[in-house]
Design a protein around this motif. Structure first.
Motif, mmCIF file in Angstrom:
data_model
loop_
_atom_site.group_PDB
_atom_site.id
_atom_site.type_symbol
_atom_site.label_atom_id
_atom_site.label_comp_id
_atom_site.label_asym_id
_atom_site.label_seq_id
_atom_site.Cartn_x
_atom_site.Cartn_y
_atom_site.Cartn_z
ATOM 1 N N TRP A 155 0.844 -1.200 0.000
ATOM 2 C CA TRP A 155 0.000 0.000 0.000
ATOM 3 C C TRP A 155 0.876 1.245 0.000
ATOM 4 C CZ3 TRP A 155 -5.179 -0.782 -0.404
ATOM 5 C CH2 TRP A 155 -5.634 -2.083 -0.134
ATOM 6 N N GLN A 156 0.580 2.172 -0.900
ATOM 7 C CA GLN A 156 1.324 3.424 -0.956
ATOM 8 C C GLN A 156 0.699 4.433 -0.004
ATOM 9 O OE1 GLN A 156 1.580 5.372 -4.782
ATOM 10 N NE2 GLN A 156 3.580 6.193 -4.233
ATOM 11 N N THR A 157 1.559 5.171 0.701
ATOM 12 C CA THR A 157 1.061 6.190 1.617
ATOM 13 C C THR A 157 0.420 7.327 0.837
ATOM 14 O OG1 THR A 157 3.202 7.292 1.664
ATOM 15 C CG2 THR A 157 2.779 5.669 3.404
ATOM 16 N N GLU A 158 -0.432 8.062 1.527
ATOM 17 C CA GLU A 158 -1.188 9.137 0.891
ATOM 18 C C GLU A 158 -0.279 10.211 0.281
ATOM 19 O OE1 GLU A 158 -5.353 10.749 2.230
ATOM 20 O OE2 GLU A 158 -3.796 11.746 3.396
ATOM 21 N N ASP A 159 0.859 10.466 0.914
ATOM 22 C CA ASP A 159 1.782 11.484 0.403
ATOM 23 C C ASP A 159 2.763 10.919 -0.632
ATOM 24 O OD1 ASP A 159 3.517 9.988 1.970
ATOM 25 O OD2 ASP A 159 3.862 11.571 3.438
ATOM 26 N N ASN A 160 2.606 9.662 -0.984
ATOM 27 C CA ASN A 160 3.427 8.983 -2.007
ATOM 28 C C ASN A 160 4.912 8.906 -1.643
ATOM 29 O OD1 ASN A 160 1.121 8.648 -3.616
ATOM 30 N ND2 ASN A 160 1.428 10.635 -4.569
ATOM 31 N N ALA A 185 5.947 3.029 0.754
ATOM 32 C CA ALA A 185 5.032 1.914 0.521
ATOM 33 C C ALA A 185 5.178 0.931 1.675
ATOM 34 C CB ALA A 185 5.331 1.224 -0.813
ATOM 35 N N ILE A 186 4.038 0.446 2.136
ATOM 36 C CA ILE A 186 3.984 -0.447 3.292
ATOM 37 C C ILE A 186 3.473 -1.803 2.845
ATOM 38 C CG2 ILE A 186 3.060 -0.755 5.632
ATOM 39 C CD1 ILE A 186 4.712 1.906 5.126
ATOM 40 N N GLN A 187 4.215 -2.839 3.171
ATOM 41 C CA GLN A 187 3.765 -4.201 2.855
ATOM 42 C C GLN A 187 3.046 -4.771 4.062
ATOM 43 O OE1 GLN A 187 6.802 -7.060 1.906
ATOM 44 N NE2 GLN A 187 5.321 -8.455 1.000
ATOM 45 N N MET A 188 1.762 -5.082 3.872
ATOM 46 C CA MET A 188 0.965 -5.695 4.930
ATOM 47 C C MET A 188 1.072 -7.212 4.804
ATOM 48 S SD MET A 188 -0.208 -3.099 6.557
ATOM 49 C CE MET A 188 -1.345 -3.954 7.639
ATOM 50 N N TYR A 189 1.284 -7.864 5.940
ATOM 51 C CA TYR A 189 1.417 -9.317 5.958
ATOM 52 C C TYR A 189 0.751 -9.865 7.213
ATOM 53 C CZ TYR A 189 5.344 -8.238 9.077
ATOM 54 O OH TYR A 189 6.123 -7.755 10.108
ATOM 55 N N LEU A 226 -7.481 1.568 0.919
ATOM 56 C CA LEU A 226 -7.469 1.282 2.352
ATOM 57 C C LEU A 226 -7.530 2.610 3.096
ATOM 58 C CD1 LEU A 226 -7.024 -0.724 4.749
ATOM 59 C CD2 LEU A 226 -4.568 -0.341 4.415
ATOM 60 N N LYS A 227 -8.533 2.752 3.945
ATOM 61 C CA LYS A 227 -8.692 3.968 4.750
ATOM 62 C C LYS A 227 -8.193 3.672 6.164
ATOM 63 C CE LYS A 227 -12.773 5.339 6.202
ATOM 64 N NZ LYS A 227 -14.140 5.850 6.281
ATOM 65 N N ILE A 228 -7.305 4.525 6.653
ATOM 66 C CA ILE A 228 -6.736 4.352 7.997
ATOM 67 C C ILE A 228 -6.987 5.610 8.814
ATOM 68 C CG2 ILE A 228 -4.623 4.039 9.331
ATOM 69 C CD1 ILE A 228 -3.493 2.439 7.015
ATOM 70 N N ARG A 229 -7.544 5.429 10.000
ATOM 71 C CA ARG A 229 -7.751 6.551 10.919
ATOM 72 C C ARG A 229 -6.852 6.344 12.126
ATOM 73 N NH1 ARG A 229 -10.270 11.002 11.374
ATOM 74 N NH2 ARG A 229 -10.989 11.818 13.345
ATOM 75 N N GLY A 230 -5.892 7.250 12.299
ATOM 76 C CA GLY A 230 -4.988 7.199 13.435
ATOM 77 C C GLY A 230 -5.467 8.152 14.523
ATOM 78 N N TYR A 231 -5.335 7.730 15.776
ATOM 79 C CA TYR A 231 -5.832 8.567 16.866
ATOM 80 C C TYR A 231 -5.168 8.213 18.190
ATOM 81 C CZ TYR A 231 -8.698 4.450 17.924
ATOM 82 O OH TYR A 231 -9.113 3.169 18.226
ATOM 83 N N ILE A 232 -5.312 9.132 19.122
ATOM 84 C CA ILE A 232 -4.923 8.901 20.518
ATOM 85 C C ILE A 232 -6.202 9.022 21.327
ATOM 86 C CG2 ILE A 232 -3.612 9.787 22.483
ATOM 87 C CD1 ILE A 232 -1.556 10.860 20.517
ATOM 88 N N GLY A 233 -6.472 8.064 22.162
ATOM 89 C CA GLY A 233 -7.703 8.117 22.976
ATOM 90 C C GLY A 233 -8.899 7.631 22.183
ATOM 91 N N ARG A 271 -3.522 0.602 -3.221
ATOM 92 C CA ARG A 271 -2.825 -0.680 -3.384
ATOM 93 C C ARG A 271 -1.856 -0.582 -4.562
ATOM 94 N NH1 ARG A 271 -3.648 -5.890 -1.700
ATOM 95 N NH2 ARG A 271 -5.773 -5.489 -1.001
ATOM 96 N N ILE A 272 -0.679 -1.139 -4.342
ATOM 97 C CA ILE A 272 0.349 -1.209 -5.375
ATOM 98 C C ILE A 272 0.403 -2.646 -5.878
ATOM 99 C CG2 ILE A 272 2.819 -1.056 -5.813
ATOM 100 C CD1 ILE A 272 2.935 1.066 -3.602
ATOM 101 N N ARG A 273 0.414 -2.789 -7.165
ATOM 102 C CA ARG A 273 0.494 -4.126 -7.763
ATOM 103 C C ARG A 273 1.925 -4.652 -7.690
ATOM 104 N NH1 ARG A 273 1.037 -5.093 -13.212
ATOM 105 N NH2 ARG A 273 0.573 -2.907 -13.566
#
Length: 157
Positions: free
Chosen positions: A33-38, A41-45, A127-134, A146-148
């Motif tokens: 997955w490529q980050t929003e700011d390009n 890239a993060i590989q999820m496993y 993929l939508k990610i919401r990061g938060y504290i609390g 997603r990156i092929r």
């Protein structure tokens, strides 16, 4: 067999197929997955029943001295000399089929902070990610594509 019984059997079959789909959908997060700011890239496993993500590509993998970029903002001084490449930043992501969401943590290499996250596959490519504290009401949402494939430092969707 009456029409009512046939209708019930059909409805139960449809409900059962949705349950099977929900159970197998959890692995759809696996991939790159490529980050929003390009910028990365993060590989999820998957490891056991949980999901993790590591940095596998950076737009600028080297610092101004020509050395690999390091985790210089890590709150643990002993980890500041680790390269960002292959650094696991998404941890303990668990899939909750009742909400069709993943929950875990993400480490922000720019701030050195770790945040709770809720992640949701919008479709197979987003993929939508919401990061938060609390609580999740106070946080930030990013969208990953997603990156092929990554080949010769080029990204293919």
């Amino acid at each position: 067999m009456t029409n009512f019984n046939i209708t019930i059997i059909i409805l139960l079959s449809i409900i059962h197929s949705f349950e099977i789909k929900a159970q197998t959908n959890s692995d759809n997060i696996i991939g790159i997955w490529q980050t929003e700011d390009n910028r990365a890239a993060i590989q999820m496993y998957k490891k056991g029943n949980l999901y993790y993500g590591k940095i596998v590509w950076e737009k600028e993998p080297y610092n101004k001295n020509g050395k690999l970029t390091l985790d210089i903002n890590n709150p643990n001084p002993d980890l500041r000399s680790k390269p960002l490449h292959n650094l696991t930043i998404v941890k303990n992501l668990k899939f909750y089929k009742n909400s069709n969401q993943y929950k875990g943590t993400i480490y922000n290499v720019e701030s050195g902070n770790t945040f709770k996250i809720n992640a949701e596959l919008i479709n197979k490519k987003i993929l939508k990610i919401r990061g938060y504290i609390g609580i999740s009401l106070i946080g930030r949402t990013t969208v990953r594509k997603r990156i092929r494939q990554i080949k010769d430092n080029h990204i293919f969707y």
